[in-house]
Design a protein around this motif. Structure first.
Motif, PDB file in Angstrom:
ATOM      1  N   CYS A   1     -10.453   6.116   6.932  1.00  0.00           N
ATOM      2  CA  CYS A   1      -9.317   6.856   7.498  1.00  0.00           C
ATOM      3  C   CYS A   1      -9.536   7.281   8.945  1.00  0.00           C
TER       4      CYS A   1
ATOM      5  N   TYR B   1      -3.161  -5.182   8.325  1.00  0.00           N
ATOM      6  CA  TYR B   1      -1.942  -4.639   7.728  1.00  0.00           C
ATOM      7  C   TYR B   1      -0.729  -4.757   8.647  1.00  0.00           C
TER       8      TYR B   1
ATOM      9  N   SER C   1       3.008   0.064   3.168  1.00  0.00           N
ATOM     10  CA  SER C   1       2.539  -0.934   4.137  1.00  0.00           C
ATOM     11  C   SER C   1       2.230  -2.269   3.459  1.00  0.00           C
TER      12      SER C   1
ATOM     13  N   ARG D   1      -0.362  -5.291   3.002  1.00  0.00           N
ATOM     14  CA  ARG D   1      -1.746  -5.744   3.174  1.00  0.00           C
ATOM     15  C   ARG D   1      -1.763  -7.272   3.184  1.00  0.00           C
TER      16      ARG D   1
ATOM     17  N   GLU E   1      -4.574   6.455   9.032  1.00  0.00           N
ATOM     18  CA  GLU E   1      -5.507   6.144  10.118  1.00  0.00           C
ATOM     19  C   GLU E   1      -5.514   7.318  11.081  1.00  0.00           C
TER      20      GLU E   1
ATOM     21  N   LEU F   1      -0.901   4.285   3.928  1.00  0.00           N
ATOM     22  CA  LEU F   1      -1.973   3.795   4.787  1.00  0.00           C
ATOM     23  C   LEU F   1      -2.240   4.885   5.817  1.00  0.00           C
TER      24      LEU F   1
ATOM     25  N   PRO G   1      -8.192   2.131   9.066  1.00  0.00           N
ATOM     26  CA  PRO G   1      -7.248   2.714   8.111  1.00  0.00           C
ATOM     27  C   PRO G   1      -7.781   2.624   6.688  1.00  0.00           C
TER      28      PRO G   1
ATOM     29  N   VAL H   1       0.841  -1.191   0.000  1.00  0.00           N
ATOM     30  CA  VAL H   1       0.000   0.000   0.000  1.00  0.00           C
ATOM     31  C   VAL H   1       0.879   1.245   0.000  1.00  0.00           C
TER      32      VAL H   1
ATOM     33  N   GLU I   1      -6.547   3.064   2.432  1.00  0.00           N
ATOM     34  CA  GLU I   1      -5.412   3.046   1.513  1.00  0.00           C
ATOM     35  C   GLU I   1      -5.487   4.257   0.590  1.00  0.00           C
TER      36      GLU I   1
END
Length: 289
Positions: free
Chosen positions: A238, A260, A198, A200, A190, A188, A243, A185, A245
């Motif tokens: 988000c 993740y 990241s 996945r 969050e 990512l 989280p 990703v 992407e």
């Protein structure tokens, strides 16, 4: 993020904001639209068990070494940045060489706690770009091997491979999750945190609260290639525990029930002789204070 857990509890409990890897509640099994990466077809070349993993009061972790580490170096324990005992780190915040006396339960191959390791300091911690805390211990690798017969897990110095067969080993829950790397990703996001490149997982790795900080092991090599840290619980976009992407064009995608990890190969470029952190080394891209 998977929220940290209180040691006395036997169920997943929220302890403040949940960020990557801090023991999130079980993710739902909702499917996602992305095409899964090809599954690794080769049989596992190594046996992955609990040896070298550790349990924290609220998370999971592992006793790790770098490719350049030697037996007389002070040992290192790795967990998530959000698992640090002082609470979540702010975006952009980096801790270096901060005093710590935190303890860790060292596990053997069957998951039995066989000893206690103690930190002398937080060598490095951040929740920016990645989600990691590296503790330096009062013991050397040789001393731990002599006392408990346990060797550290080694961090891979190369980028992981899409489709690779992996195991996520939780010292907190004494549970091993088996799946594959589905994709990488670009970003990512969050809440207010952002992680780069990241990992996945495919849907089989349904990691839960308390698995934060678990080493992600490539079963072909036995080396640690990432650190487990978060999952989208509710399908929100988000937000904390959800989280999203974000690709290089700014397109946002949500995969409810998918979890993740953050890659760890970059850490190997930031430590020199004697397991000493040196953020000025060539190739070191970890955020600086």
């Amino acid at each position: 993020m998977f929220r940290p857990l209180k040691a006395a509890l036997t169920t997943v409990v929220v302890v403040g904001a949940a960020v990557a890897g801090i023991g999130a509640a079980p993710a739902s099994a909702t499917s996602h639209s992305a095409v899964s990466a090809p599954q690794a077809k080769a049989p596992a070349a190594v046996t992955v068990d609990f040896a070298g993993t550790v349990s924290l009061s609220n998370c999971s972790g592992s006793l790790i070494k770098l490719p350049t580490s030697v037996s007389t170096d002070p040992a290192l324990v790795m967990t998530n940045g959000h698992c640090i005992s002082t609470g979540f780190l702010n975006p952009g915040q980096v801790l270096v060489n901060s005093s710590s006396s935190r303890t860790f339960g060292l596990l053997n191959s069957s998951g039995t706690r066989i000893g206690t390791l103690q930190a002398t300091k937080v060598a490095y911690a951040t929740m920016t770009d990645t989600d990691v805390t590296l503790y330096q211990l009062s013991s050397t690798y040789a001393a731990i091997q002599s006392a408990y017969g346990i060797s550290p897990l080694e961090l891979s110095a190369t980028h992981p491979t899409q489709g690779a067969a992996i195991k996520v080993v939780s010292g907190y829950w004494k549970t091993i999750y088996t799946c594959n790397i589905d994709a990488f990703v670009y970003r990512l996001e969050e809440s207010s945190w952002t992680w780069k490149d990241s990992v996945r997982y495919t849907s089989a790795c349904q990691t839960i609260g308390g698995t934060s900080g678990s080493p992600v092991i490539d079963t072909a090599t036995g080396k640690v290639i990432a650190i487990n840290n978060t999952g989208n619980e509710d399908g929100e976009t988000c937000t904390l525990n959800n989280p999203c992407e974000v690709d290089e064009y700014g397109t946002v995608t949500v995969h409810q029930g998918i979890n993740y990890a953050e890659e760890t190969y970059g850490i190997t470029s930031c430590f020199g002789t004697g397991n000493k952190l040196d953020l000025t080394l060539t190739g070191c891209a970890l955020p600086k204070p």
